[in-house]
Design an enzyme around this catalytic site. Structure first.
Site, PDB file in Angstrom:
ATOM      1  N   ALA A 146       0.769  -1.246  -0.176  1.00  0.00           N
ATOM      2  CA  ALA A 146      -0.217  -0.250  -0.225  1.00  0.00           C
ATOM      3  C   ALA A 146       0.017   1.582   0.274  1.00  0.00           C
ATOM      4  O   ALA A 146       0.288   2.226   0.202  1.00  0.00           O
ATOM      5  CB  ALA A 146      -1.289  -0.136   1.342  1.00  0.00           C
TER       6      ALA A 146
ATOM      7  N   ASP B 140       1.408  -1.815  12.739  1.00  0.00           N
ATOM      8  CA  ASP B 140       0.954  -1.495  11.484  1.00  0.00           C
ATOM      9  C   ASP B 140       0.196  -0.461  11.052  1.00  0.00           C
ATOM     10  O   ASP B 140      -0.954  -0.418  10.231  1.00  0.00           O
ATOM     11  CB  ASP B 140       1.287  -2.664  10.335  1.00  0.00           C
ATOM     12  CG  ASP B 140       1.766  -2.083   8.363  1.00  0.00           C
ATOM     13  OD1 ASP B 140       1.641  -0.708   8.392  1.00  0.00           O
ATOM     14  OD2 ASP B 140       1.162  -2.778   7.462  1.00  0.00           O
TER      15      ASP B 140
ATOM     16  N   ASP C  56      -3.815  -9.296  13.258  1.00  0.00           N
ATOM     17  CA  ASP C  56      -4.254  -8.917  13.869  1.00  0.00           C
ATOM     18  C   ASP C  56      -5.461  -9.965  12.740  1.00  0.00           C
ATOM     19  O   ASP C  56      -6.561  -9.809  13.015  1.00  0.00           O
ATOM     20  CB  ASP C  56      -4.121  -7.786  12.818  1.00  0.00           C
ATOM     21  CG  ASP C  56      -4.618  -7.380  10.604  1.00  0.00           C
ATOM     22  OD1 ASP C  56      -3.890  -8.779  10.822  1.00  0.00           O
ATOM     23  OD2 ASP C  56      -4.753  -6.779  10.386  1.00  0.00           O
TER      24      ASP C  56
ATOM     25  N   LEU D  94      -4.601  -5.008   1.067  1.00  0.00           N
ATOM     26  CA  LEU D  94      -4.282  -4.960   2.268  1.00  0.00           C
ATOM     27  C   LEU D  94      -3.290  -3.119   2.844  1.00  0.00           C
ATOM     28  O   LEU D  94      -2.584  -3.085   2.151  1.00  0.00           O
ATOM     29  CB  LEU D  94      -3.983  -5.496   3.110  1.00  0.00           C
ATOM     30  CG  LEU D  94      -5.226  -6.669   3.576  1.00  0.00           C
ATOM     31  CD1 LEU D  94      -4.737  -7.632   4.556  1.00  0.00           C
ATOM     32  CD2 LEU D  94      -6.084  -6.520   4.184  1.00  0.00           C
ATOM     33  N   ALA D  95      -3.706  -2.465   3.393  1.00  0.00           N
ATOM     34  CA  ALA D  95      -3.846  -0.487   3.344  1.00  0.00           C
ATOM     35  C   ALA D  95      -3.077  -0.309   4.864  1.00  0.00           C
ATOM     36  O   ALA D  95      -4.207   0.311   5.792  1.00  0.00           O
ATOM     37  CB  ALA D  95      -4.225  -0.131   2.711  1.00  0.00           C
ATOM     38  N   GLY D  96      -2.136  -1.311   5.479  1.00  0.00           N
ATOM     39  CA  GLY D  96      -2.090  -0.954   7.159  1.00  0.00           C
ATOM     40  C   GLY D  96      -2.826  -1.495   7.287  1.00  0.00           C
ATOM     41  O   GLY D  96      -4.392  -2.701   7.410  1.00  0.00           O
TER      42      GLY D  96
ATOM     43  N   ARG E  60      11.053 -24.896  -3.626  1.00  0.00           N
ATOM     44  CA  ARG E  60      12.176 -24.607  -4.742  1.00  0.00           C
ATOM     45  C   ARG E  60      13.005 -23.282  -4.756  1.00  0.00           C
ATOM     46  O   ARG E  60      13.552 -22.900  -5.385  1.00  0.00           O
ATOM     47  CB  ARG E  60      11.578 -25.159  -6.147  1.00  0.00           C
ATOM     48  CG  ARG E  60      11.299 -26.916  -6.290  1.00  0.00           C
ATOM     49  CD  ARG E  60      11.994 -27.624  -7.364  1.00  0.00           C
ATOM     50  NE  ARG E  60      10.197 -27.616  -7.629  1.00  0.00           N
ATOM     51  CZ  ARG E  60       9.430 -27.999  -7.511  1.00  0.00           C
ATOM     52  NH1 ARG E  60       9.529 -29.188  -6.844  1.00  0.00           N
ATOM     53  NH2 ARG E  60       8.015 -27.986  -7.833  1.00  0.00           N
TER      54      ARG E  60
END
Ligand SMILES: [Zn+2]
Length: 368
Positions: A136, A264, A240, A297-299, A220
């Site tokens: 993000a 975060d 979270d 997801l942004a924090g 691998r």
């Protein structure tokens, strides 16, 4: 000068005790009490205050706002038991980052505002990351130049730098940072396992939000995640239960001795659902998550009291969870007088009820 005390069942490095913690001039002066392996109904559980090494915001304020934002953020997290933290910058044009660093430098040098967590310094998350693994982060990733870092280190107490080691020149930067006692953390990286190992060989000491915004572990092509599993001593993780599946957390707990937890957290933390900003991005809080318009997801909106409850719900003991929220992050930064309830340490304490909800917080002896 100011002397007072608090009482309950408290966790020391030697185990649980029941009794009185005497506080003088902000520090723990005397620990009275007897060993107390089992809890009694109705008594407070007192743990070392939480230490969060990855905080972007809270209470509607974002670190990149500068000005009063740091106080709003530090007060918001204090209510949830976080007693010290690293203000964490976002990837942005250089002038913007440096304006924020200068503001944090002034904030850190001034007396701690009442009711607020201690700002220990800065976690520089970007711009020295891989533009192909922004997560993000806004699209201002750039290659690190030592003269820029020299100047930035003089502006604010930078304690942690997230860096992508596969970018040409960045291994020298890792060496430069570690020589100054700054923790270089591998993150926002498309590097290989070998890139991760080389970073550790050059003095890197951690990994930024394990699993998120890094190459995953395939048998691998073990990636940066594999390098962390195979070699990391310290490593941060967002518990979270949205950023990382509990099964992956359990696997990491088996592999990495001093895995510690960060939030975060963003401006939306401690706030109702709605629209907020994260650096230059507009983000939306809904269903306990913060996302960009495309769903990335942004924090988080995590607070570390909730992190404690999540870890205990997963089956960790309170003692183990507490070490991952307080002692290990302090040890990682080389701070001996926080993150533990011991004579001489700062009186950074969080008191919890039987359901692990916060009932009282002390920051450097100040009772909130
Ligand atoms: Zn972050």
């Amino acid at each position: 000068m100011s002397a007072h005390h608090t009482a309950g069942r408290y966790l020391t490095p030697q185990g649980w005790r029941r009794g009185v913690i005497h506080i003088e001039d902000g520090r723990i002066a005397v620990l009275d009490g007897a060993p107390a392996p089992t809890a009694i109904d109705g008594e407070w559980t007192i743990l070392p205050g939480f230490i969060d090494l990855h905080v972007h915001g809270g209470g509607g304020a974002d670190v990149m706002d500068g000005g009063d934002a740091f106080t709003t953020i530090a007060r918001t997290h204090a209510r949830y038991g976080t007693t010290s933290l690293l203000t964490t910058t976002m990837t942005a044009p250089r002038e913007e980052i440096e304006a924020v660093l200068a503001a944090i430098g002034r904030h850190a040098a001034a007396p701690r505002p009442t009711g607020s967590a201690r700002v220990l310094g800065v976690h520089l998350e970007g711009p020295y990351i891989n533009p192909q693994k922004l997560g993000a982060q806004p699209d201002f990733a750039t290659t690190a130049a030592l003269e820029d870092l020299e100047r930035q280190c003089a502006m604010a107490p930078i304690r942690v730098v997230t860096i992508a080691p596969e970018i040409a020149g960045h291994l020298d930067v890792v060496r430069f940072l570690s020589a100054r006692g700054i923790r270089a953390q591998v993150g926002h990286s498309v590097g290989t396992y070998e890139d991760g190992v080389r970073a550790l060989e050059h003095g890197a000491s951690g990994f930024t939000h394990l699993f998120n915004a890094m190459t995953g572990l395939h048998h691998r092509t073990p990636g940066i995640t594999g390098a962390a599993f195979a070699h990391a001593d310290y490593c941060e993780l967002i518990p979270d239960l949205v950023h990382v599946h509990p099964g992956a957390i359990r696997a990491a707990l088996r592999a990495i001795p001093h895995l510690y937890c960060v939030s975060d957290s963003t401006a939306a933390t401690g706030m109702p659902d709605g629209h907020y900003h994260l650096g230059r991005h507009r983000v939306t809080k809904s269903l306990g998550c913060v996302r960009l318009a495309d769903g990335t997801l942004a924090g988080s909106t995590l607070t570390l009291d909730q992190a404690l409850r999540n870890l205990v719900h997963m089956g960790l003991s309170v003692e183990d969870a507490s070490r991952r929220l307080s002692t290990y992050p302090a040890d990682y930064l080389g701070i001996a007088d926080r993150g533990r309830i011991a004579v001489g340490a700062w009186a950074d304490l969080v008191a919890l009820d039987a359901d692990l909800n916060v009932v009282a917080v002390h920051i450097e002896g100040e009772s909130l």
